[in-house]
Design a protein around this motif. Structure first.
Motif, PDB file in Angstrom:
ATOM      1  N   MET A 117       0.151  -0.956   0.020  1.00 29.14           N
ATOM      2  CA  MET A 117      -0.334   0.079   0.026  1.00 29.14           C
ATOM      3  C   MET A 117       0.872   0.923   0.162  1.00 29.14           C
ATOM      4  SD  MET A 117      -3.613  -1.259   2.476  1.00 29.14           S
ATOM      5  CE  MET A 117      -2.444  -1.504   3.584  1.00 29.14           C
ATOM      6  N   CYS A 118       1.860   1.295   0.907  1.00 30.31           N
ATOM      7  CA  CYS A 118       3.076   2.423   1.027  1.00 30.31           C
ATOM      8  C   CYS A 118       3.691   2.409  -0.397  1.00 30.31           C
ATOM      9  CB  CYS A 118       3.371   2.422   1.579  1.00 30.31           C
ATOM     10  SG  CYS A 118       3.135   1.735   3.359  1.00 30.31           S
ATOM     11  N   ALA A 119       3.829   1.480  -1.492  1.00 33.54           N
ATOM     12  CA  ALA A 119       4.529   1.911  -2.105  1.00 33.54           C
ATOM     13  C   ALA A 119       3.475   2.024  -3.671  1.00 33.54           C
ATOM     14  CB  ALA A 119       5.443   0.373  -2.676  1.00 33.54           C
ATOM     15  N   HIS A 120       2.215   1.595  -3.373  1.00 36.43           N
ATOM     16  CA  HIS A 120       1.427   1.812  -4.746  1.00 36.43           C
ATOM     17  C   HIS A 120       0.533   3.551  -3.817  1.00 36.43           C
ATOM     18  CE1 HIS A 120      -3.469   3.185  -5.200  1.00 36.43           C
ATOM     19  NE2 HIS A 120      -3.057   2.648  -5.915  1.00 36.43           N
ATOM     20  N   LEU A 123       3.447   5.684  -5.527  1.00 35.42           N
ATOM     21  CA  LEU A 123       3.717   5.964  -7.253  1.00 35.42           C
ATOM     22  C   LEU A 123       2.626   6.577  -7.344  1.00 35.42           C
ATOM     23  CD1 LEU A 123       4.426   2.261  -8.227  1.00 35.42           C
ATOM     24  CD2 LEU A 123       6.282   4.658  -8.569  1.00 35.42           C
ATOM     25  N   LEU A 124       1.203   6.671  -6.984  1.00 31.34           N
ATOM     26  CA  LEU A 124      -0.182   7.699  -7.261  1.00 31.34           C
ATOM     27  C   LEU A 124       0.216   8.860  -7.062  1.00 31.34           C
ATOM     28  CD1 LEU A 124      -2.129   7.072  -8.921  1.00 31.34           C
ATOM     29  CD2 LEU A 124      -3.313   6.610  -6.680  1.00 31.34           C
ATOM     30  N   THR A 125       0.711   9.237  -5.237  1.00 28.78           N
ATOM     31  CA  THR A 125       0.790  10.372  -5.130  1.00 28.78           C
ATOM     32  C   THR A 125       1.854  10.867  -4.629  1.00 28.78           C
ATOM     33  OG1 THR A 125       0.586   9.756  -2.731  1.00 28.78           O
ATOM     34  CG2 THR A 125      -2.015   9.541  -3.805  1.00 28.78           C
ATOM     35  N   GLY A 126       3.062  10.754  -4.345  1.00 29.25           N
ATOM     36  CA  GLY A 126       4.114  10.973  -3.787  1.00 29.25           C
ATOM     37  C   GLY A 126       4.205  10.734  -1.950  1.00 29.25           C
ATOM     38  N   ASP A 127       2.974  10.440  -1.870  1.00 30.05           N
ATOM     39  CA  ASP A 127       3.425  10.649  -0.607  1.00 30.05           C
ATOM     40  C   ASP A 127       2.857   9.041   0.311  1.00 30.05           C
ATOM     41  OD1 ASP A 127       2.786  10.577   2.496  1.00 30.05           O
ATOM     42  OD2 ASP A 127       1.140  11.430   2.433  1.00 30.05           O
ATOM     43  N   PRO A 128       3.489   8.093   0.572  1.00 35.76           N
ATOM     44  CA  PRO A 128       3.230   6.564   1.377  1.00 35.76           C
ATOM     45  C   PRO A 128       2.371   6.755   1.888  1.00 35.76           C
ATOM     46  CG  PRO A 128       5.946   7.314   2.361  1.00 35.76           C
ATOM     47  CD  PRO A 128       4.866   8.323   1.207  1.00 35.76           C
ATOM     48  N   TRP A 131      -3.026   6.465   2.248  1.00 38.27           N
ATOM     49  CA  TRP A 131      -3.361   5.183   3.089  1.00 38.27           C
ATOM     50  C   TRP A 131      -4.076   5.767   4.289  1.00 38.27           C
ATOM     51  CZ3 TRP A 131      -2.672   1.283   6.213  1.00 38.27           C
ATOM     52  CH2 TRP A 131      -1.831   1.224   6.675  1.00 38.27           C
ATOM     53  N   THR A 132      -2.952   6.390   5.055  1.00 39.97           N
ATOM     54  CA  THR A 132      -3.800   6.409   6.633  1.00 39.97           C
ATOM     55  C   THR A 132      -4.908   7.740   6.740  1.00 39.97           C
ATOM     56  OG1 THR A 132      -1.500   7.430   6.707  1.00 39.97           O
ATOM     57  CG2 THR A 132      -1.483   5.549   6.964  1.00 39.97           C
ATOM     58  N   ARG A 133      -4.634   8.336   6.134  1.00 43.05           N
ATOM     59  CA  ARG A 133      -4.933  10.041   5.831  1.00 43.05           C
ATOM     60  C   ARG A 133      -6.132  10.442   4.627  1.00 43.05           C
ATOM     61  NH1 ARG A 133       0.427  11.194   6.936  1.00 43.05           N
ATOM     62  NH2 ARG A 133       1.032  11.096   4.964  1.00 43.05           N
TER      63      ARG A 133
END
Length: 245
Positions: A117-120, A123-128, A131-133
């Motif tokens: 999820m962090c890698a995704h 790549l998508l937003t620049g923020d690993p 998904w937590t926010r």
């Protein structure tokens, strides 16, 4: 997911319980809604049931179960609740005995889901850690409005009340699983039932807006637990009828 659930219920209960579970899951409106929305719960549910089947074998396949949970964690974060319960059980066995099989620690491979999820998000937003926010951003876009803890608690009670007969049956089925030491099935029901409900309360405390479909896994737990109780009642009735004959 429904087919795997039916087979899992058959193994921990009986054929009547499996038949009830399959029919009830097919007719469960919340599950139908999740499928029609193309949300993650049906995929996660299939992975949970597959992991359960791998763990109730005479020789559990912990590595394969961990892989199924890894895939499930990418679909629904509630998977980590299941893994948390499994970790507590394994740790308890390691401390108090009997010692768990060495392969049981392979269940922890699900933690690779966090890496995925962090890698995704990187790549998508620049923020690993996006998904937590992301839920907090959704609340901000909604004008800062989120359900209060009392509101989420009322929503939980409303859910249980709407299926009260099944809820009572699910409690009886869960108690039977604990009494018969079907630890995998019992732990799974607790994780996707009561603990998911507690998870929504924690989200409410964190001012994250809890939507009604966050509680949909609880319906699945209720149906599966109730199916075990129905199987017991049917089996008792057949025995009584056979005795009279």
């Amino acid at each position: 997911g429904i087919v795997l659930a039916g087979e899992l219920v058959r193994r921990v209960a009986n054929l009547a319980a499996a038949a009830f579970a399959v029919v009830a899951l097919i007719g469960l409106f919340s599950f139908q809604a999740e499928v029609s929305w193309s949300y993650g719960l049906p995929w996660a549910f299939a992975c949970w049931m597959a992991a359960g089947l791998l763990l109730v074998r005479p020789r559990p396949r912990f590595g394969s179960a961990g892989l199924m949970m890894l895939v499930g964690s990418l679909a629904r974060p509630e998977t980590f609740i299941l893994v948390g319960v499994a970790t507590l059980i394994v740790a308890w066995m390691a401390v108090r005995g009997p010692r768990p099989p060495i392969g049981a620690w392979w269940l922890m491979t699900v933690l690779l889901g966090v890496v995925g999820m962090c890698a995704h998000d990187l790549l998508l937003t620049g923020d690993p850690l996006w998904w937590t926010r992301v839920a907090s951003h959704a609340v901000a876009l909604n004008g800062g409005r989120a359900r209060s803890l009392a509101g989420v608690g009322f929503m939980s009670v409303q859910l249980l009340w709407s299926v009260l007969p099944l809820t009572i049956a699910a409690c009886l089925g869960g108690l039977h699983l604990l009494r018969s030491r079907s630890w995998v099935a019992a732990a799974g029901l607790i994780a996707i039932g009561p603990l998911v409900m507690v998870f929504t309360w924690i989200l409410a405390i964190g001012r994250i807006n809890v939507l009604t479909h966050y509680l949909h896994p609880v319906y699945l737990a209720i149906v599966l637990g109730a199916s075990v109780a129905v199987g017991l009642f049917v089996e008792a009735g057949i025995r009584g009828f056979a005795g009279r004959l």
